[in-house]
Write a protein that holds these residues in place. Structure first.
Motif, PDB file in Angstrom:
ATOM      1  N   SER A  11      57.284  79.774  16.088  1.00  0.00           N
ATOM      2  CA  SER A  11      58.194  80.665  16.803  1.00  0.00           C
ATOM      3  C   SER A  11      58.998  81.415  15.751  1.00  0.00           C
ATOM      4  O   SER A  11      59.499  80.791  14.811  1.00  0.00           O
ATOM      5  N   THR A  12      59.132  82.719  15.906  1.00  0.00           N
ATOM      6  CA  THR A  12      59.893  83.484  14.906  1.00  0.00           C
ATOM      7  C   THR A  12      61.373  83.067  14.925  1.00  0.00           C
ATOM      8  O   THR A  12      62.031  83.111  13.889  1.00  0.00           O
ATOM      9  N   ASN A  13      61.874  82.651  16.097  1.00  0.00           N
ATOM     10  CA  ASN A  13      63.256  82.140  16.134  1.00  0.00           C
ATOM     11  C   ASN A  13      63.380  80.901  15.243  1.00  0.00           C
ATOM     12  O   ASN A  13      64.326  80.781  14.452  1.00  0.00           O
ATOM     13  N   GLN A  36      52.293  83.661  17.670  1.00  0.00           N
ATOM     14  CA  GLN A  36      53.128  82.450  17.708  1.00  0.00           C
ATOM     15  C   GLN A  36      52.336  81.337  18.373  1.00  0.00           C
ATOM     16  O   GLN A  36      51.749  81.532  19.447  1.00  0.00           O
ATOM     17  N   GLY A  39      55.575  79.950  20.989  1.00  0.00           N
ATOM     18  CA  GLY A  39      56.640  80.905  21.306  1.00  0.00           C
ATOM     19  C   GLY A  39      57.531  80.345  22.402  1.00  0.00           C
ATOM     20  O   GLY A  39      57.034  79.790  23.385  1.00  0.00           O
ATOM     21  N   LYS A  40      58.829  80.491  22.197  1.00  0.00           N
ATOM     22  CA  LYS A  40      59.785  79.908  23.147  1.00  0.00           C
ATOM     23  C   LYS A  40      60.305  80.984  24.100  1.00  0.00           C
ATOM     24  O   LYS A  40      60.688  82.070  23.672  1.00  0.00           O
ATOM     25  N   GLY A  41      60.359  80.640  25.380  1.00  0.00           N
ATOM     26  CA  GLY A  41      60.952  81.536  26.364  1.00  0.00           C
ATOM     27  C   GLY A  41      62.262  80.965  26.855  1.00  0.00           C
ATOM     28  O   GLY A  41      62.757  79.972  26.325  1.00  0.00           O
ATOM     29  N   GLN A  42      62.823  81.601  27.874  1.00  0.00           N
ATOM     30  CA  GLN A  42      64.061  81.077  28.458  1.00  0.00           C
ATOM     31  C   GLN A  42      63.733  79.884  29.341  1.00  0.00           C
ATOM     32  O   GLN A  42      62.613  79.723  29.789  1.00  0.00           O
ATOM     33  N   TRP A  47      56.307  81.363  25.582  1.00  0.00           N
ATOM     34  CA  TRP A  47      56.079  82.814  25.580  1.00  0.00           C
ATOM     35  C   TRP A  47      54.722  83.062  24.968  1.00  0.00           C
ATOM     36  O   TRP A  47      54.493  82.742  23.809  1.00  0.00           O
ATOM     37  N   LYS A 107      57.873  92.947  34.205  1.00  0.00           N
ATOM     38  CA  LYS A 107      58.587  92.543  32.983  1.00  0.00           C
ATOM     39  C   LYS A 107      57.836  93.019  31.750  1.00  0.00           C
ATOM     40  O   LYS A 107      56.679  92.653  31.545  1.00  0.00           O
ATOM     41  N   GLY A 110      61.018  90.058  27.035  1.00  0.00           N
ATOM     42  CA  GLY A 110      61.925  88.932  27.223  1.00  0.00           C
ATOM     43  C   GLY A 110      62.627  88.663  25.912  1.00  0.00           C
ATOM     44  O   GLY A 110      62.132  89.022  24.834  1.00  0.00           O
ATOM     45  N   MET A 111      63.789  88.064  25.991  1.00  0.00           N
ATOM     46  CA  MET A 111      64.493  87.741  24.739  1.00  0.00           C
ATOM     47  C   MET A 111      65.156  86.375  24.818  1.00  0.00           C
ATOM     48  O   MET A 111      65.531  85.923  25.900  1.00  0.00           O
ATOM     49  N   GLY A 128      65.666  86.633  19.404  1.00  0.00           N
ATOM     50  CA  GLY A 128      64.197  86.716  19.388  1.00  0.00           C
ATOM     51  C   GLY A 128      63.722  87.592  20.536  1.00  0.00           C
ATOM     52  O   GLY A 128      64.159  87.424  21.678  1.00  0.00           O
ATOM     53  N   ILE A 129      62.835  88.506  20.218  1.00  0.00           N
ATOM     54  CA  ILE A 129      62.396  89.486  21.215  1.00  0.00           C
ATOM     55  C   ILE A 129      60.873  89.481  21.312  1.00  0.00           C
ATOM     56  O   ILE A 129      60.169  89.553  20.292  1.00  0.00           O
ATOM     57  N   GLY A 130      60.397  89.377  22.512  1.00  0.00           N
ATOM     58  CA  GLY A 130      58.955  89.500  22.771  1.00  0.00           C
ATOM     59  C   GLY A 130      58.754  90.728  23.630  1.00  0.00           C
ATOM     60  O   GLY A 130      59.168  90.753  24.794  1.00  0.00           O
TER      61      GLY A 130
HETATM   62  C1  BTN Z   1      61.812  84.884  28.072  1.00  0.00           C
HETATM   63  O1  BTN Z   1      61.509  83.780  28.544  1.00  0.00           O
HETATM   64  O2  BTN Z   1      61.821  85.898  28.751  1.00  0.00           O
HETATM   65  C2  BTN Z   1      62.209  84.979  26.620  1.00  0.00           C
HETATM   66  C3  BTN Z   1      61.039  85.210  25.734  1.00  0.00           C
HETATM   67  C4  BTN Z   1      61.394  85.377  24.283  1.00  0.00           C
HETATM   68  C5  BTN Z   1      60.163  85.479  23.408  1.00  0.00           C
HETATM   69  C6  BTN Z   1      60.450  85.867  21.998  1.00  0.00           C
HETATM   70  S1  BTN Z   1      58.972  86.193  21.100  1.00  0.00           S
HETATM   71  C7  BTN Z   1      59.854  86.218  19.590  1.00  0.00           C
HETATM   72  C8  BTN Z   1      60.896  85.125  19.677  1.00  0.00           C
HETATM   73  N1  BTN Z   1      60.345  83.848  19.226  1.00  0.00           N
HETATM   74  C9  BTN Z   1      60.274  82.963  20.218  1.00  0.00           C
HETATM   75  O3  BTN Z   1      59.826  81.800  20.114  1.00  0.00           O
HETATM   76  N2  BTN Z   1      60.757  83.486  21.363  1.00  0.00           N
HETATM   77  C10 BTN Z   1      61.212  84.856  21.162  1.00  0.00           C
END
Ligand code: BTN
Length: 245
Positions: A11-13, A36, A39-42, A47, A107, A110-111, A128-130
């Protein structure tokens, strides 16, 4: 602004947070990955993004001048920056409370904003922005995704969009640093003007069930105020209410 481009990370975060824990990292340092693996979402979601097709990036700031209770202004800056960068390419972009970016009812971005608080202020903010740019088919179970290329019908330049977003972020952030109170009010107003479903009556769901309401406003602390069809005002913090789309 330093840009670190990598092929793959979990994950870039996480990558940026680890880097900040190990060494001194300048403000606005940005980590951008092609792929990723986690990748992590909310809300603990993941993600997903096809390799090399979309923008997956995180940047760091140290906004100690933002009080912990005012930290929502950072979400406003980032959401508005993505929206306004996209406005240069397409219309019908809005900010779905609290910080998704929508095109019409879909959508596009997401961030995930991870703040570290200290001494009453925000010691570190990793945003972090996707942003879906060139992906044409979405196979995961993510609801209603769309990409910029699906809307414009052409391949888009990932790095150019990243640069535009960061220009907006830097401008808003420097303005906030210089004129914190005035800019906080201005950003909240601009955020309210940019809201998804800002006008009209729509279905929502909270812990008590589904209901119909219109959006009244979002306060500077990020609280959403709705007016239901019985004339009752309802207010919500993050995750306490969902849009039914
Ligand atoms: C959401 O659930 O809407 C948030 C998604 C965020 C994704 C971005 S991708 C870059 C950064 N690294 C991550 O692991 N998550 C964010």
């Amino acid at each position: 602004m330093e840009l670190i481009c990598i092929e793959k990370t979990d994950s870039t975060n996480n990558y940026l947070a680890d880097l900040c824990d190990k060494e001194v990292v300048q403000e606005f340092t940005t980590v951008c990955a092609n792929f990723q693996t986690a990748g992590k979402g909310q809300r603990g979601n993941s993600w997903e993004s096809e390799a090399g097709k979309n923008l997956l990036f995180s940047f760091v700031t140290y906004p100690a001048f933002v009080k912990a209770r005012d930290q929502f202004v950072l979400s406003e800056i980032i959401a508005l920056s993505v929206k306004e960068a996209l406005d240069c390419h397409i219309s019908d972009v809005s900010v779905k409370w609290p910080n998704d970016i929508y095109w019409k009812d879909k959508k596009i971005c997401g961030m995930l904003i991870e703040n570290v608080l200290g001494d009453g202020g925000v010691a570190r903010c990793i945003a972090g922005i996707g942003l879906n740019i060139n992906q044409r088919a979405f196979l995961s179970d993510a609801p209603n995704p769309v990409s910029l290329a699906q809307i414009t019908g052409k391949e888009e330049d990932l790095q150019a969009v990243l640069k535009d977003i960061m220009l907006f972020v830097a401008q808003y952030y420097e303005g906030l640093k210089l004129h914190t109170e005035v800019m906080t009010n201005y950003l909240t107003e601009r955020y309210n003007q940019s809201l998804y479903r800002r006008e009209g009556i729509y279905p929502f769901r909270d812990a008590q069930g589904a209901f119909e309401a219109s959006i009244l406003r979002v306060d500077p602390d990020g609280r959403l105020f709705l007016l239901d069809t019985e004339g009752k005002e309802r207010s919500y913090l993050f995750k306490e209410v969902q849009f039914i789309i």
